[in-house]
Motif scaffolding. Structure first.
Motif, PDB file in Angstrom:
ATOM      1  N   UNK A  82       0.799  -1.221   0.000  1.00 56.22           N
ATOM      2  CA  UNK A  82       0.000   0.000   0.000  1.00 56.22           C
ATOM      3  C   UNK A  82       0.830   1.269   0.000  1.00 56.22           C
ATOM      4  N   UNK A  83       1.973   1.257   0.664  1.00 59.96           N
ATOM      5  CA  UNK A  83       2.771   2.463   0.794  1.00 59.96           C
ATOM      6  C   UNK A  83       3.921   2.554  -0.202  1.00 59.96           C
ATOM      7  N   UNK A  84       4.086   1.568  -1.053  1.00 56.50           N
ATOM      8  CA  UNK A  84       5.229   1.605  -1.966  1.00 56.50           C
ATOM      9  C   UNK A  84       5.011   2.628  -3.075  1.00 56.50           C
ATOM     10  N   UNK A  85       6.112   3.194  -3.526  1.00 60.05           N
ATOM     11  CA  UNK A  85       6.025   4.114  -4.651  1.00 60.05           C
ATOM     12  C   UNK A  85       5.776   3.363  -5.952  1.00 60.05           C
ATOM     13  N   UNK A  86       6.157   2.091  -6.001  1.00 60.22           N
ATOM     14  CA  UNK A  86       5.822   1.279  -7.172  1.00 60.22           C
ATOM     15  C   UNK A  86       4.305   1.214  -7.330  1.00 60.22           C
ATOM     16  N   UNK A  87       3.593   0.971  -6.227  1.00 53.78           N
ATOM     17  CA  UNK A  87       2.129   0.932  -6.259  1.00 53.78           C
ATOM     18  C   UNK A  87       1.560   2.296  -6.628  1.00 53.78           C
ATOM     19  N   UNK A  88       2.109   3.345  -6.049  1.00 53.47           N
ATOM     20  CA  UNK A  88       1.648   4.698  -6.347  1.00 53.47           C
ATOM     21  C   UNK A  88       1.747   4.980  -7.848  1.00 53.47           C
ATOM     22  N   UNK A  89       2.901   4.675  -8.431  1.00 49.56           N
ATOM     23  CA  UNK A  89       3.087   4.943  -9.854  1.00 49.56           C
ATOM     24  C   UNK A  89       2.149   4.102 -10.710  1.00 49.56           C
ATOM     25  N   UNK A  90       1.942   2.861 -10.302  1.00 50.72           N
ATOM     26  CA  UNK A  90       1.011   2.006 -11.035  1.00 50.72           C
ATOM     27  C   UNK A  90      -0.392   2.609 -11.000  1.00 50.72           C
ATOM     28  N   UNK A  91      -0.853   2.977  -9.832  1.00 46.14           N
ATOM     29  CA  UNK A  91      -2.212   3.508  -9.678  1.00 46.14           C
ATOM     30  C   UNK A  91      -2.392   4.864 -10.354  1.00 46.14           C
ATOM     31  N   UNK A  92      -1.394   5.721 -10.240  1.00 46.35           N
ATOM     32  CA  UNK A  92      -1.537   7.096 -10.724  1.00 46.35           C
ATOM     33  C   UNK A  92      -1.195   7.274 -12.201  1.00 46.35           C
ATOM     34  N   UNK A  93      -0.376   6.346 -12.771  1.00 46.63           N
ATOM     35  CA  UNK A  93       0.024   6.545 -14.162  1.00 46.63           C
ATOM     36  C   UNK A  93       0.111   5.250 -14.953  1.00 46.63           C
ATOM     37  N   UNK A  94       0.945   4.323 -14.518  1.00 43.58           N
ATOM     38  CA  UNK A  94       1.312   3.186 -15.361  1.00 43.58           C
ATOM     39  C   UNK A  94       0.132   2.352 -15.840  1.00 43.58           C
ATOM     40  N   UNK A  95      -0.859   2.101 -14.982  1.00 41.53           N
ATOM     41  CA  UNK A  95      -1.969   1.242 -15.415  1.00 41.53           C
ATOM     42  C   UNK A  95      -2.891   1.932 -16.418  1.00 41.53           C
ATOM     43  N   UNK A  96      -2.709   3.225 -16.606  1.00 47.41           N
ATOM     44  CA  UNK A  96      -3.573   4.001 -17.495  1.00 47.41           C
ATOM     45  C   UNK A  96      -2.959   4.279 -18.865  1.00 47.41           C
ATOM     46  N   UNK A  97      -1.686   3.931 -19.035  1.00 43.39           N
ATOM     47  CA  UNK A  97      -1.000   4.195 -20.298  1.00 43.39           C
ATOM     48  C   UNK A  97      -0.404   2.893 -20.830  1.00 43.39           C
ATOM     49  N   UNK A  98       0.111   2.920 -22.035  1.00 41.78           N
ATOM     50  CA  UNK A  98       0.614   1.690 -22.664  1.00 41.78           C
ATOM     51  C   UNK A  98       2.120   1.501 -22.471  1.00 41.78           C
ATOM     52  N   UNK A  99       2.610   1.848 -21.296  1.00 37.97           N
ATOM     53  CA  UNK A  99       4.024   1.621 -21.004  1.00 37.97           C
ATOM     54  C   UNK A  99       4.229   0.151 -20.641  1.00 37.97           C
ATOM     55  N   UNK A 100       5.338  -0.409 -21.068  1.00 37.75           N
ATOM     56  CA  UNK A 100       5.643  -1.801 -20.756  1.00 37.75           C
ATOM     57  C   UNK A 100       6.158  -1.889 -19.325  1.00 37.75           C
ATOM     58  N   UNK A 101       5.646  -2.867 -18.595  1.00 39.63           N
ATOM     59  CA  UNK A 101       6.032  -3.037 -17.201  1.00 39.63           C
ATOM     60  C   UNK A 101       7.548  -3.143 -17.049  1.00 39.63           C
ATOM     61  N   UNK A 102       8.192  -3.845 -17.971  1.00 38.50           N
ATOM     62  CA  UNK A 102       9.648  -4.014 -17.877  1.00 38.50           C
ATOM     63  C   UNK A 102      10.409  -2.720 -18.148  1.00 38.50           C
ATOM     64  N   UNK A 103       9.724  -1.701 -18.626  1.00 42.53           N
ATOM     65  CA  UNK A 103      10.363  -0.406 -18.872  1.00 42.53           C
ATOM     66  C   UNK A 103      10.178   0.570 -17.718  1.00 42.53           C
ATOM     67  N   UNK A 104       9.528   0.113 -16.649  1.00 41.97           N
ATOM     68  CA  UNK A 104       9.348   0.952 -15.467  1.00 41.97           C
ATOM     69  C   UNK A 104      10.311   0.469 -14.383  1.00 41.97           C
ATOM     70  N   UNK A 105      11.023   1.403 -13.790  1.00 39.02           N
ATOM     71  CA  UNK A 105      12.040   1.047 -12.801  1.00 39.02           C
ATOM     72  C   UNK A 105      11.832   1.855 -11.529  1.00 39.02           C
ATOM     73  N   UNK A 106      11.625   1.141 -10.438  1.00 40.17           N
ATOM     74  CA  UNK A 106      11.508   1.743  -9.119  1.00 40.17           C
ATOM     75  C   UNK A 106      12.563   1.071  -8.251  1.00 40.17           C
ATOM     76  N   UNK A 107      13.218   1.850  -7.422  1.00 32.31           N
ATOM     77  CA  UNK A 107      14.273   1.293  -6.573  1.00 32.31           C
ATOM     78  C   UNK A 107      13.737   0.162  -5.700  1.00 32.31           C
ATOM     79  N   UNK A 108      14.594  -0.798  -5.390  1.00 28.99           N
ATOM     80  CA  UNK A 108      14.253  -1.934  -4.540  1.00 28.99           C
ATOM     81  C   UNK A 108      14.379  -1.511  -3.079  1.00 28.99           C
ATOM     82  N   UNK A 109      13.259  -1.426  -2.393  1.00 32.83           N
ATOM     83  CA  UNK A 109      13.248  -1.019  -0.992  1.00 32.83           C
ATOM     84  C   UNK A 109      13.884  -2.020  -0.044  1.00 32.83           C
TER      85      UNK A 109
END
Length: 116
Positions: A82-109
């Motif tokens: 719930x608190x990860x920035x990976x989730x935030x980016x998915x909810x706020x942008x990535x799931x709404x556009x045609x970006x490839x998941x493998x092209x998104x990079x979030x640091x490993x917490x």
């Protein structure tokens, strides 16, 4: 450096999205550094509108600027915290556009060496 002043948050969000979209159009395989938090949400909403009108993110690569140390980053389910920035980016942008998941990079917490 150019400093752009806008009247309000909505104008700033649109202007920022237009600048980003200009880079994506000029270089479809561009690399974007993305921020989290409440400030860029309006920009991400504008980018989603632009995507719905044809802006293609299929070759874009993104790198997020931050992640919480100690947050699980499961490569099979990276948006499960719930608190990860990976989730935030998915909810706020990535799931709404045609970006490839493998092209998104979030640091490993959970990295063993957060200094590097």
């Amino acid at each position: 450096m150019n400093i752009i002043i806008k009247e309000d948050y909505e104008q700033m969000s649109k202007c920022a999205a237009e600048i980003i979209a200009g880079y994506v159009k000029a270089k479809p395989d561009c690399v974007l550094g993305l921020a989290t938090g409440s400030t860029p949400i309006g920009t991400y909403q504008e980018l989603i509108k632009m995507h719905n009108n044809g802006l293609d993110f299929s070759k874009v690569k993104t790198f997020n600027l931050d992640e919480y140390l100690g947050i699980t980053l499961d490569l099979n389910k990276p948006y499960n915290e719930d608190q990860s920035y990976a989730r935030f980016m998915y909810e706020e942008l990535f799931k709404h556009i045609n970006i490839k998941k493998e092209n998104t990079h979030v640091a490993d917490g959970l990295t063993k060496d957060p200094e590097n």
